[in-house]
Write a protein that holds these residues in place. Sequence first.
Motif, PDB file in Angstrom:
ATOM      1  N   SER A   4       2.865 -38.835  27.067  1.00 50.94           N
ATOM      2  CA  SER A   4       2.526 -37.656  26.282  1.00 50.94           C
ATOM      3  C   SER A   4       3.601 -37.473  25.211  1.00 50.94           C
ATOM      4  O   SER A   4       4.652 -38.120  25.242  1.00 50.94           O
ATOM      5  N   LEU A 141      -2.714 -43.304  22.937  1.00 45.55           N
ATOM      6  CA  LEU A 141      -2.206 -41.938  22.797  1.00 45.55           C
ATOM      7  C   LEU A 141      -2.157 -41.538  21.328  1.00 45.55           C
ATOM      8  O   LEU A 141      -2.596 -40.442  20.956  1.00 45.55           O
ATOM      9  N   SER A 144      -5.488 -40.735  19.906  1.00 49.57           N
ATOM     10  CA  SER A 144      -6.026 -39.460  20.377  1.00 49.57           C
ATOM     11  C   SER A 144      -5.324 -38.256  19.741  1.00 49.57           C
ATOM     12  O   SER A 144      -5.891 -37.176  19.662  1.00 49.57           O
ATOM     13  N   CYS A 145      -4.099 -38.455  19.268  1.00 48.68           N
ATOM     14  CA  CYS A 145      -3.321 -37.340  18.706  1.00 48.68           C
ATOM     15  C   CYS A 145      -3.406 -37.216  17.187  1.00 48.68           C
ATOM     16  O   CYS A 145      -3.150 -36.137  16.652  1.00 48.68           O
ATOM     17  N   TYR A 146      -3.698 -38.296  16.515  1.00 45.52           N
ATOM     18  CA  TYR A 146      -3.685 -38.303  15.052  1.00 45.52           C
ATOM     19  C   TYR A 146      -5.063 -38.719  14.534  1.00 45.52           C
ATOM     20  O   TYR A 146      -5.375 -39.917  14.467  1.00 45.52           O
TER      21      TYR A 146
END
Length: 185
Positions: A4, A141, A144-146
């Motif tokens: 995370s 990750l 999924s975040c950007y």
Amino acid sequence: MSVSIQDGWLTSARHCPSPNYNDRPPGEAISLLVVHNISLPPGQFGTGCVEDFFCNQLDINRDPYFEQIRDLRVSAHMFITRDGELVQFVPLDRRAWHAGASEFDGRTECNDFSIGIELEGCDDLPYTEPQYRRLAEVTRLLLSCYPALTPERITGHSDIAPGRKTDPGPAFDWRHFRSQLSERL
């Protein structure tokens, strides 16, 4: 391992802050992932010299090659060792100095809008399975975040700086990496 992001740092990474970064341009979205390779001295692994180099603490007397890079101030956001350890040098929301003179999709200055991940390796030696697994895990990750970062916007240093850079080189198996990436998307 669960990955995370907290305040721009991956919680599962070993943090090794580099002074070699600055702010991204205001409002700039992260929209590119650049895969690199590095080994110091060239072709040698597990020496700790990459971390020293990115933190401006490289002992230039340790190897003759280091005289050539003594004045360089560079960094990457992350580094993945041969055994898959993840080391982070620069917060993701900041501009690491990894791409140099570069262009992607008609835009120059790729450091402004990219994340740089260095793999411990060289152009002509196969990368390890732990490296591919860790790179795929981190990339999932990031995707999924950007929202502006897509699988089509994952590239090699050689693709954004052709003629100047060759990494991650022909030994990097893009098909294998993308198959691992798509397994869990």
